[in-house]
Motif scaffolding. Structure first.
Motif, PDB file in Angstrom:
ATOM      1  N   SER A  72      51.388  -4.649   0.449  1.00 59.92           N
ATOM      2  CA  SER A  72      50.447  -3.723  -0.168  1.00 59.92           C
ATOM      3  C   SER A  72      51.166  -2.799  -1.141  1.00 59.92           C
ATOM      4  O   SER A  72      52.394  -2.678  -1.131  1.00 59.92           O
ATOM      5  N   LEU A  73      50.356  -2.172  -1.974  1.00 58.78           N
ATOM      6  CA  LEU A  73      50.839  -1.196  -2.944  1.00 58.78           C
ATOM      7  C   LEU A  73      50.141   0.114  -2.615  1.00 58.78           C
ATOM      8  O   LEU A  73      48.912   0.180  -2.594  1.00 58.78           O
ATOM      9  N   VAL A  74      50.910   1.149  -2.322  1.00 60.24           N
ATOM     10  CA  VAL A  74      50.338   2.441  -1.939  1.00 60.24           C
ATOM     11  C   VAL A  74      50.731   3.486  -2.977  1.00 60.24           C
ATOM     12  O   VAL A  74      51.915   3.651  -3.283  1.00 60.24           O
ATOM     13  N   VAL A  75      49.733   4.169  -3.541  1.00 58.02           N
ATOM     14  CA  VAL A  75      49.984   5.253  -4.492  1.00 58.02           C
ATOM     15  C   VAL A  75      49.496   6.549  -3.872  1.00 58.02           C
ATOM     16  O   VAL A  75      48.331   6.668  -3.498  1.00 58.02           O
ATOM     17  N   LYS A  76      50.397   7.512  -3.746  1.00 63.71           N
ATOM     18  CA  LYS A  76      50.042   8.803  -3.153  1.00 63.71           C
ATOM     19  C   LYS A  76      50.301   9.913  -4.158  1.00 63.71           C
ATOM     20  O   LYS A  76      51.286   9.879  -4.898  1.00 63.71           O
TER      21      LYS A  76
END
Length: 201
Positions: A72-76
């Motif tokens: 997955s790709l997580v942007v915070k």
């Protein structure tokens, strides 16, 4: 902060990390497939994504997740910094979550400090580009040094180094100096290798 990010990278389910602030990259550790141009595209995508939320009147999300078959790709959004994680899993593990919380506290402190124009900017030391000059010498002789110097100047290189944010401009100027497409590709590959291996804070 860099030590926190380095610790995050060492976690088993983390494949890569990028951090930006106000559209400018300040830290990047990614698989080799993510060259300087692709990194820049990702950083600009951050800005476009969050700008879209602002313009639509919706609350800006604190976290965005894109799922893939094998990860997955997580942007915070952490205190004005955008952090992108490339994970081998669908969701962050407890260890990753703890590391992100610690990073969030650190970024909050940094965000409260007065910021100088060059603060947090990653630089590629100019001395490393001597290797690129040596690579060009068999093809251009003494003019090789002038070619690299010109590209660095047009990419707004500073005394301490070339800003990572200007790496794509440096590559573009360098490419324009070389007529032979095959040689140009070899030179660009060498320059990208130097940029990947030489980033400092």
């Amino acid at each position: 902060m860099k030590s926190l990010l380095t610790s995050l990278i060492k976690l088993e389910d983390v494949n890569g990390v990028l951090v930006s602030r106000e559209g400018s990259p300040i830290f990047a550790h990614l698989p080799e497939v993510f060259g300087p141009e692709l990194q820049e595209v990702l950083f600009h995508s951050f800005e476009e994504l969050y700008t879209t939320f602002k313009q639509s009147g919706r609350d800006q999300p604190e976290e965005l997740v894109v799922l893939f078959e094998r990860g997955s790709l997580v942007v915070k959004d952490l205190k004005g910094y955008q952090v992108l994680l490339i994970l081998k899993t669908a969701t962050p593990s407890p260890l990753v979550s703890v590391a992100l919380n610690t990073l969030s506290l650190k970024l909050e402190k940094l965000a409260q400090k007065p910021r100088l124009p060059s603060e947090d900017q990653e630089l590629i030391p100019l001395v490393l580009f001597n290797e690129l000059v040596r690579f060009l010498l068999p093809y251009y002789g003494p003019a090789a040094k002038l070619m690299v110097k010109k590209a660095l100047k047009q990419a707004d290189a500073k005394e301490k180094g070339l800003p990572l944010t200007n790496a794509s401009l440096f590559l573009k100027v360098l490419r324009s100096e070389i007529d032979d497409p095959a040689l140009a590709q070899k030179v660009l590959n060498k320059a990208k290798e130097i940029i990947r291996s030489g980033r400092i804070k």
